[in-house]
Design an enzyme around this catalytic site. Structure first.
Site, PDB file in Angstrom:
ATOM      1  N   PRO A   1       0.830  -1.216   0.000  1.00  8.64           N
ATOM      2  CA  PRO A   1       0.000   0.000   0.000  1.00  8.64           C
ATOM      3  C   PRO A   1       0.860   1.260   0.000  1.00  8.64           C
ATOM      4  CG  PRO A   1      -0.731  -1.554   1.692  1.00  8.64           C
ATOM      5  CD  PRO A   1       0.580  -2.061   1.183  1.00  8.64           C
TER       6      PRO A   1
ATOM      7  N   THR B   1      -2.541   3.463  -7.870  1.00  3.78           N
ATOM      8  CA  THR B   1      -3.733   4.125  -8.404  1.00  3.78           C
ATOM      9  C   THR B   1      -3.375   5.439  -9.081  1.00  3.78           C
ATOM     10  OG1 THR B   1      -5.067   3.122  -6.647  1.00  3.78           O
ATOM     11  CG2 THR B   1      -6.014   5.010  -7.805  1.00  3.78           C
TER      12      THR B   1
ATOM     13  N   SER C   1      11.687 -19.138   4.936  1.00  2.12           N
ATOM     14  CA  SER C   1      12.866 -18.301   4.699  1.00  2.12           C
ATOM     15  C   SER C   1      13.661 -17.994   5.968  1.00  2.12           C
ATOM     16  CB  SER C   1      12.450 -16.985   4.030  1.00  2.12           C
ATOM     17  OG  SER C   1      11.595 -16.245   4.867  1.00  2.12           O
TER      18      SER C   1
ATOM     19  N   LYS D   1      13.161  -7.528   1.255  1.00  5.26           N
ATOM     20  CA  LYS D   1      13.970  -7.886   2.419  1.00  5.26           C
ATOM     21  C   LYS D   1      15.268  -7.081   2.473  1.00  5.26           C
ATOM     22  CE  LYS D   1      12.121 -12.597   2.690  1.00  5.26           C
ATOM     23  NZ  LYS D   1      12.383 -14.041   2.504  1.00  5.26           N
TER      24      LYS D   1
END
Length: 785
Positions: free
Chosen positions: A365, A370, A690, A733
């Site tokens: 986000p 958009t 992981s 990461k």
């Protein structure tokens, strides 16, 4: 025994025992002549027996009309002695008999002989004295009956003349009761009332109720008739007006409207199938009365189909340099996305007819998915429409409802196309990963046709029931996670990744875009408020922790609100300028919420290793703690770990046990010691393979009493042989390690291909080491000693 009146005059003797005729749904009163239809074998025998003797028969009603073979228990005891006037046998075997009621009688006993019921009867004679009360009752009932006859309008005119000539109160009551439309139980009750005065009072109450009901029926009938007459009158006058106007060469409003619609259909540019369909509906509309309920439905359908952009297009701006300039003005970074938009323009310039691309912007986000779609529309010179799919769980939201349903409408795809006003807009399907499914259907299945370039040229909406061409639309979808999108739908889209912003990118976005935006939104100018670069960097590092820049914008807005308050309260002349620096930042935002450079500020600790994790908001560091205690060899796992992560912990312990001699661990340590692995922030679910090498490093550190280098972070799946397998989310990461101040990052060797996406600024500040075995991890994380 011989009774009065007609019987006495004609010398008819009524015996104490006579044949019985049960009646269904009929009650016969004295002085009344009425036809009966007799079909039951037992009843026919009773008639024959009465005919052979004195033509007298006892008529009594059944309590339940559904019983074909009634017994004495199924019959009322109070009935009528009647004379058979005429019998006629009908072709179907039924006998029509004309009877005349003579007198009331009460059955004392019933007997069955030769298949015929006989009744032992007692004649009930009326006795009354003429009084003023009876005269008043007779006048009242006569007046009420006149009102009843006038309202019901189902009686012949001679009915009233009959009752006007009646002088006996009992006879008057019986004649009136016989003409009322009452249930069998009510008529039987009146029949059993012997006293004429009481019978007249009972009838008066019934007549009052019946007159009220008839008046209500008359009102309802008048209202309905008035409405029908009005509609018929309007239709008739409308037809006459149209005929007159036709003769005069003029057109009425409806004709003019129909002609206008026909003109719009010809110029709409719709397909042949759609034109035929709407012409058929127009013909239906023309034949319908204006007040018909279906008229509004058909008109609404025609309006919808004419409002769609069947052939209207916006002209693409094919100037590549101008498009690049627009994209650069509104967004910083996002090189791949901008390149893809410019590539589409280049191909569009070379090819006149091409199918619109289906792009999927995926990322955390706040990374600009958009807003980039809106900028692409501006760069192409196209209309922009946005449809949010978050929470949509009904297929009809996409495809619409059938026209036959009440308040039916097209689906949101067609509604958005009407809103766009052109057939080639940039169409944003926002939050496509947030759709769900329930009993009303699967909206993602309906989107398969919309997002397939091979099928969307004939997209069919349930409301329109004609194909609509979506092939010129440039569809862009956005999602935070790809795994929640069904594979068939994901296969139809070209995925473009929106990575987390690095620190330098956030700094540039804040300086170039966010600060001017929040100043404008809060009525401030650069004269009132200045942000130093150090202050902006401190906000990014110590007040936000996100992949995008939404929280950064919120923090900047919070500062602007406080400065706006000072400006308003003290006046612009007094507060000429406020400068936000790293030193006074806490005065506006409070104490720092996050620690920057976490790995640098904490000491090296035994049994604590730093891992790297992928989250929906980007990446984050993951601390894994291990404590070794005396016990029975139990492995304790806490921190709300998922099944895959628990299996990685067991694999890490098994690898450690296999290397016990090389690591100089006590023989049989796993039977004497308990090992507790904990991942902090226990309220947050964690899963995935992981963290395997991180847990193995922490376990070995705790068992060998060697501290882990806090400047090292790692990610990778471990096998029982110690091999390090590739994992996902490498870019996120590594960026999270950079934000946390990590110096060295260990990643699987097979993830080398993912380093292409890492910004060069980050690569220069980090030492990224490729590893393929756990031995390499231990050499770097625990040192050579």
């Amino acid at each position: 025994m011989v009774i009065k009146d007609k019987q006495k005059e004609q010398g008819i003797a009524i015996k104490e025992e006579m044949p019985l005729l049960p009646l269904r749904d009929i009650v016969v009163f004295p002085y009344m002549v009425m036809p009966l239809f007799v079909g039951r074998e037992q009843s026919i025998k009773a008639l024959e027996e009465a005919t052979m003797e004195d033509r007298l028969i006892f008529l009594v009603s059944q309590k339940k009309a559904t019983i074909d073979n009634p017994t004495s228990k199924d019959l009322y005891t109070f009935g009528i002695v009647a004379e058979l006037l005429q019998l006629l046998k009908l072709p179907d075997g039924t006998i029509k008999v004309l009877v005349e009621g003579l007198a009331r009688a009460r059955a004392q006993k019933f007997s069955l002989r030769k298949g015929i019921y006989y009744a032992h009867i007692e004649i009930v004679e009326e006795e009354f004295l003429p009084t003023k009360e009876i005269t008043a009752l007779m006048r009242t009932v006569t007046g009420q009956f006149e009102d009843y006859v006038g309202l019901s309008k189902r009686f012949p005119p001679e009915t009233l003349s009959i009752i006007h000539n009646v002088e006996e109160p009992g006879r008057l009551a019986d004649i009136v009761a016989a003409h009322l439309n009452l249930k069998v139980e009510q008529k039987q009750n009146i029949l059993e009332i012997v006293n004429p005065a009481e019978r007249l009072e009972k009838l008066s109450g019934i007549l009052i109720s019946e007159i009220e009901i008839l008046e209500i029926e008359k009102k309802i009938h008048g209202r309905v008739r008035g409405q029908m007459e009005k509609a018929q009158k309007e239709y008739y006058l409308g037809e006459r007006m149209r005929a007159i106007q036709k003769e005069l060469g003029r057109r009425d409003d409806l004709t003019a409207e129909i002609e206008e619609l026909k003109g719009k259909i010809k110029t709409a540019g719709m397909s042949k199938e759609a034109e035929d369909k709407v012409n058929r509906e127009l013909e239906r509309l023309e034949r319908m009365p204006p007040m018909a309920a279906e008229t509004a439905v058909v008109r609404n359908y025609i309006d919808w189909i004419l409002a769609l952009p069947w052939k209207k297009k916006t002209r693409d701006k094919l100037n590549i340099n101008q498009a690049e300039k627009i994209l650069e003005e509104e967004h910083y970074g996002l090189t791949k996305v901008k390149e893809r938009a410019v590539e589409y323009l280049a191909v569009r310039k070379l090819v006149k007819k091409m199918k619109g691309p289906i792009l999927c912007f995926t990322g955390p986000p706040g990374t600009g998915k958009t807003s980039v779609a809106r900028s692409i529309a501006r760069a192409l010179g196209r209309e922009f429409v946005r449809l949010s799919l978050g929470g949509v769980r009904d297929e009809a939201e996409i495809r619409g409802h059938r026209m036959t349903y009440v308040a039916a409408l097209p689906g949101r795809i067609i509604q958005s196309m009407r809103k766009a006003g052109s057939k080639n807009p940039v169409f944003l399907l926002d939050e496509i990963d947030k759709m769900s499914t329930d009993f009303r259907g699967d909206p993602s299945a309906a989107l398969l046709e919309v997002l397939d370039p091979e099928q969307n040229s004939t997209f069919s909406d349930h409301y329109l029931e004609v194909p609509f061409d979506l092939s010129d639309v440039m569809f862009i979808t956005t999602a935070n996670m790809l795994y929640s999108i069904p594979p068939p739908l994901r296969d139809r889209m070209e995925v473009l990744d929106f990575p987390s912003y690095i620190e330098t990118e956030k700094l540039k976005i804040g300086e170039l875009f966010l600060i001017p935006k929040v100043l404008k939104n809060h009525g401030l100018t650069p004269t009132n408020l200045i942000f130093s670069k150090e202050a902006l960097l401190s906000i990014i590092r110590r007040y936000t922790r996100e992949a995008g820049v939404r929280n950064l914008e919120r923090e900047l807005s919070a500062i602007c609100r406080k400065v706006a308050k000072e400006v308003v309260s003290k006046g612009k002349r007094t507060v000429s300028r406020v400068k936000i620096t790293a030193g006074n930042l806490h005065c506006y935002l409070g104490p720092a919420r996050y620690r920057f450079g976490l790995a640098e500020t904490e000491k090296e600790t035994i049994g604590v290793a730093t891992g790297l994790a992928w989250t929906e908001a980007g990446g984050d560091i993951l601390t894994i703690e291990v404590v070794v205690m005396s016990g029975k060899g139990d492995l304790i796992l806490t921190g709300k770990l998922g099944d895959v992560m628990k299996e990685s912990a067991r694999a890490s312990l098994s690898y450690t046990r296999s290397k016990a001699s090389e690591l100089k661990l006590e023989a049989g340590f796993h039977r004497k010691k308990d090992i507790h692995i904990h991942v902090p922030e226990g309220a947050i679910p964690k899963d995935g393979p992981s963290a395997g090498i991180t847990m193995a490093t922490a376990i070995i550190s705790a068992l060998t009493n060697r501290p882990v280098n806090r400047e090292v972070a790692m990610t990778g799946e471990i096998t029982l042989q110690g091999r390090v397998l590739p994992v996902g989310g490498i870019k996120e990461k590594i960026l999270s390690a950079h934000r946390a101040g990590i110096k060295t990052v260990l990643i699987p060797e097979e993830n080398e291909k993912d380093l292409v996406d890492i910004p060069n600024d980050v690569k220069r500040k980090l030492t990224i080491t490729l590893i393929k075995h756990m031995d390499d991890v231990l050499k770097i994380a625990l040192g050579s000693n």
